[in-house]
Design a protein around this motif. Structure first.
Motif, mmCIF file in Angstrom:
data_model
loop_
_atom_site.group_PDB
_atom_site.id
_atom_site.type_symbol
_atom_site.label_atom_id
_atom_site.label_comp_id
_atom_site.label_asym_id
_atom_site.label_seq_id
_atom_site.Cartn_x
_atom_site.Cartn_y
_atom_site.Cartn_z
ATOM 1 N N ASP A 124 0.755 -1.041 0.178
ATOM 2 C CA ASP A 124 0.107 -0.018 0.062
ATOM 3 C C ASP A 124 0.776 1.186 -0.044
ATOM 4 O OD1 ASP A 124 -0.321 0.607 3.385
ATOM 5 O OD2 ASP A 124 0.598 -1.135 2.545
ATOM 6 N N GLU A 125 1.856 1.191 0.821
ATOM 7 C CA GLU A 125 2.892 2.353 0.858
ATOM 8 C C GLU A 125 3.531 2.655 -0.475
ATOM 9 O OE1 GLU A 125 5.604 1.678 4.008
ATOM 10 O OE2 GLU A 125 4.093 1.907 5.498
ATOM 11 N N ILE A 126 3.933 1.410 -1.174
ATOM 12 C CA ILE A 126 4.543 1.960 -2.657
ATOM 13 C C ILE A 126 3.598 2.224 -3.466
ATOM 14 C CG2 ILE A 126 5.403 0.389 -4.570
ATOM 15 C CD1 ILE A 126 6.571 -1.671 -2.390
ATOM 16 N N ILE A 127 2.181 1.736 -3.495
ATOM 17 C CA ILE A 127 1.448 2.430 -4.464
ATOM 18 C C ILE A 127 0.993 3.634 -4.181
ATOM 19 C CG2 ILE A 127 -1.097 2.179 -5.375
ATOM 20 C CD1 ILE A 127 -0.823 -0.777 -4.782
ATOM 21 N N HIS A 128 0.893 4.262 -2.739
ATOM 22 C CA HIS A 128 0.509 5.497 -2.406
ATOM 23 C C HIS A 128 1.918 6.581 -3.081
ATOM 24 C CE1 HIS A 128 -3.233 5.491 -0.619
ATOM 25 N NE2 HIS A 128 -2.790 4.453 0.451
ATOM 26 N N GLN A 129 2.996 5.954 -2.882
ATOM 27 C CA GLN A 129 4.213 6.833 -3.432
ATOM 28 C C GLN A 129 4.114 7.088 -4.631
ATOM 29 O OE1 GLN A 129 7.851 4.950 -2.487
ATOM 30 N NE2 GLN A 129 9.096 6.374 -3.331
ATOM 31 N N VAL A 130 3.867 6.025 -5.688
ATOM 32 C CA VAL A 130 3.812 6.007 -6.976
ATOM 33 C C VAL A 130 2.582 7.041 -7.344
ATOM 34 C CG1 VAL A 130 3.374 4.848 -9.095
ATOM 35 C CG2 VAL A 130 4.676 3.944 -7.330
ATOM 36 N N THR A 131 1.517 6.825 -6.779
ATOM 37 C CA THR A 131 0.429 7.696 -6.886
ATOM 38 C C THR A 131 0.775 9.035 -6.772
ATOM 39 O OG1 THR A 131 -1.277 6.116 -6.080
ATOM 40 C CG2 THR A 131 -2.041 8.199 -6.566
ATOM 41 N N LYS A 132 1.317 9.383 -5.462
ATOM 42 C CA LYS A 132 1.983 10.785 -5.346
ATOM 43 C C LYS A 132 2.733 11.501 -6.302
ATOM 44 C CE LYS A 132 3.784 13.495 -1.348
ATOM 45 N NZ LYS A 132 4.534 13.359 -0.139
ATOM 46 N N PHE A 163 3.659 -0.604 -11.015
ATOM 47 C CA PHE A 163 2.684 0.266 -10.783
ATOM 48 C C PHE A 163 2.681 1.681 -11.528
ATOM 49 C CE2 PHE A 163 1.869 -2.791 -7.360
ATOM 50 C CZ PHE A 163 0.425 -3.061 -7.861
ATOM 51 N N VAL A 164 4.095 2.020 -11.632
ATOM 52 C CA VAL A 164 4.469 3.201 -12.324
ATOM 53 C C VAL A 164 4.048 3.048 -13.815
ATOM 54 C CG1 VAL A 164 6.406 4.483 -13.522
ATOM 55 C CG2 VAL A 164 6.421 4.149 -11.107
ATOM 56 N N ILE A 165 4.119 1.808 -14.498
ATOM 57 C CA ILE A 165 3.578 1.393 -15.671
ATOM 58 C C ILE A 165 2.260 1.502 -15.774
ATOM 59 C CG2 ILE A 165 3.716 -0.135 -17.520
ATOM 60 C CD1 ILE A 165 6.346 -1.325 -16.414
ATOM 61 N N LEU A 166 1.250 0.718 -14.922
ATOM 62 C CA LEU A 166 -0.024 0.956 -15.180
ATOM 63 C C LEU A 166 -0.638 2.028 -14.991
ATOM 64 C CD1 LEU A 166 -0.426 -2.636 -13.151
ATOM 65 C CD2 LEU A 166 -0.220 -2.254 -15.744
ATOM 66 N N ILE A 177 -7.182 -0.973 -11.010
ATOM 67 C CA ILE A 177 -6.482 0.438 -11.588
ATOM 68 C C ILE A 177 -7.752 0.571 -12.754
ATOM 69 C CG2 ILE A 177 -5.010 1.896 -12.995
ATOM 70 C CD1 ILE A 177 -2.898 0.076 -11.546
ATOM 71 N N VAL A 178 -8.691 1.538 -12.504
ATOM 72 C CA VAL A 178 -9.700 1.852 -13.325
ATOM 73 C C VAL A 178 -9.765 3.286 -13.946
ATOM 74 C CG1 VAL A 178 -12.393 1.513 -13.733
ATOM 75 C CG2 VAL A 178 -11.220 0.159 -11.930
ATOM 76 N N ASP A 179 -9.750 3.148 -15.113
ATOM 77 C CA ASP A 179 -9.646 4.385 -15.971
ATOM 78 C C ASP A 179 -11.165 4.649 -16.699
ATOM 79 O OD1 ASP A 179 -9.106 4.163 -18.615
ATOM 80 O OD2 ASP A 179 -7.235 3.194 -17.767
#
Length: 412
Positions: free
Chosen positions: A269-277, A310-313, A342-344
């Motif tokens: 979760d921390e990794i995804i939040h970091q990428v999202t940020k 998650f950077v790619i996605l 991941i929904v867009d």
């Protein structure tokens, strides 16, 4: 180009299969040979022990009628190698008995051949008493005719089987060679396609860079400000080449199993939040609403590779989502697995293109801008990262309706 390789594989596989078949046939023959002769020897030794314990009953034990239908022949010898009796009578000629007389002083089991017949025999010395006088030795002889016939028939069967095994081995060799060449051909085709696509992708930015540099030479007196657009395009191409080279190196190493994952305890979760940020600024610039709702997820994995995944996605989701669209990321744990969605609301992917999106350099829409599309290797790398973590990645999408990416990863 695979003809020579196929021929070698067929020869090698046929030879191995032929050797295995004939080795198996030889083992059967040797085992049967050993079993038959071992049984004969046991019969002779049992008869010897029986006769030694029943010396006083030689008259009844070695009765003519008793032995007429048996396979054993008895030669009774007196002193001075004088033949006393043959039981059953008329079994051997005088010349045959003289041949057996050569083994009167031999100890243990013996083998001999007379004409086309083979025999196994044992000589038994007996004590001299009134019941069996003047006998000194008894030879128990076993005719190996039936055993020889059985082995001969078995050898004929194995011989025919050996001839048949040549054709079976060739057919098996062809079948195995074809099966073995399937992944080799697929790998070769992928490699050829990969080289062709990489050459094409690298040629374009190099041509653009060359054109921009030549344009600078045409106006040597211009200032940097005047040529800023040309320099900017060259830098874009350099960045593109850098990313392309990095992606190619990653895939090449993954294909050759040179990339080793670091297995450690991480907070996904921390990794995804970091990428999202990190993508917030890009999302705001494009007018895309980016949100993440990730439950705490602790798992074993490679932190850097999962971050790259998650950077790619997320980059793809934002890249193909138009202004006022949204990208949402959800994360939870189900059945000891991390489930990330991941929904867009982007442009979506057609049904025809969907099965091929993980192929290297695949382009569904040829009209898309190359820089928007990226190197064309991102989803291939994403799939490799997921599979390296024993996970699964699945994509649902329709044109104009957005894309839904499912990633499941085992926690341990």
């Amino acid at each position: 180009m695979f003809t020579k390789t196929k021929r070698r594989l067929v020869i090698t596989n046929s030879l191995v299969f032929f050797i295995l078949q004939n080795t198996f046939g030889a083992m059967i023959y040797l085992y049967t040979y050993y079993s038959l002769y071992h049984q004969v020897d046991n019969n002779l030794l049992e008869k010897k022990n029986h006769l030694l314990h029943e010396e006083e009953k030689f008259g009844t034990e070695l009765n003519q009628e008793r032995e007429e239908n048996h396979r054993l022949v008895y030669l009774l010898w007196e002193k001075g190698q004088k033949l006393n009796k043959v039981i059953p009578t008329n079994t051997f000629t005088k010349l045959d008995t003289e041949r057996f007389a050569e083994f009167l002083n031999a100890k243990g089991l013996q083998s001999t051949s007379i004409g086309a017949n083979s025999y196994r025999l044992i000589t038994i010395p007996i004590s001299i008493n009134k019941n069996n006088a003047p006998l000194q030795k008894i030879q128990v002889i076993y005719n190996l005719k039936r055993e020889k016939e059985m082995l001969s028939h078995l050898l004929i069967v194995i011989g025919f089987g050996s001839i048949l095994s040549v054709f079976i081995a060739i057919l098996a060799g062809i079948y195995l060679a074809n099966k073995a060449l399937i992944p080799i051909k697929l790998s070769w085709e992928k490699q050829q396609q990969f080289v062709a696509d990489a050459s094409h992708e690298l040629r374009t930015p190099l041509s653009v860079m060359k054109l921009n540099l030549e344009r600078l030479f045409r106006h040597p007196d211009n200032t940097i400000e005047q040529e800023s657009e040309t320099i900017h395009q060259a830098i874009q191409e350099i960045n593109y080449l850098s990313k392309m080279s990095s992606d190619l190196l990653t895939l090449a190493r993954s294909d050759s199993n040179q990339l080793q994952l670091m297995h450690e305890t991480i907070q996904l979760d921390e990794i995804i939040h970091q990428v999202t940020k990190g993508f917030n600024a890009l999302a705001i610039l494009k007018g895309v609403h980016l949100k993440a709702n990730i439950a705490p997820i602790q798992m074993i994995g490679d932190k850097e590779r999962l971050k790259q995944l998650f950077v790619i996605l997320i980059d793809n989701a934002i890249k193909y989502t138009k202004e006022n669209g949204s990208v949402s990321i959800k994360g939870s744990i189900k059945n000891s697995r991390a489930v990330i969605e991941i929904v867009d609301t982007g442009i979506g992917i057609s049904r025809e293109d969907l099965p091929h999106i993980f192929n290297r350099y695949y382009r569904g829409d040829k009209s898309r801008n190359r820089h928007l599309e990226g190197s064309g290797l991102g989803l291939s790398i994403a799939e490799w990262i997921v599979q390296s973590h024993s996970g699964k990645i699945r994509v649902k999408s329709n044109i104009g309706e957005g894309t839904h990416v499912f990633v499941t990863l085992p926690l341990s």
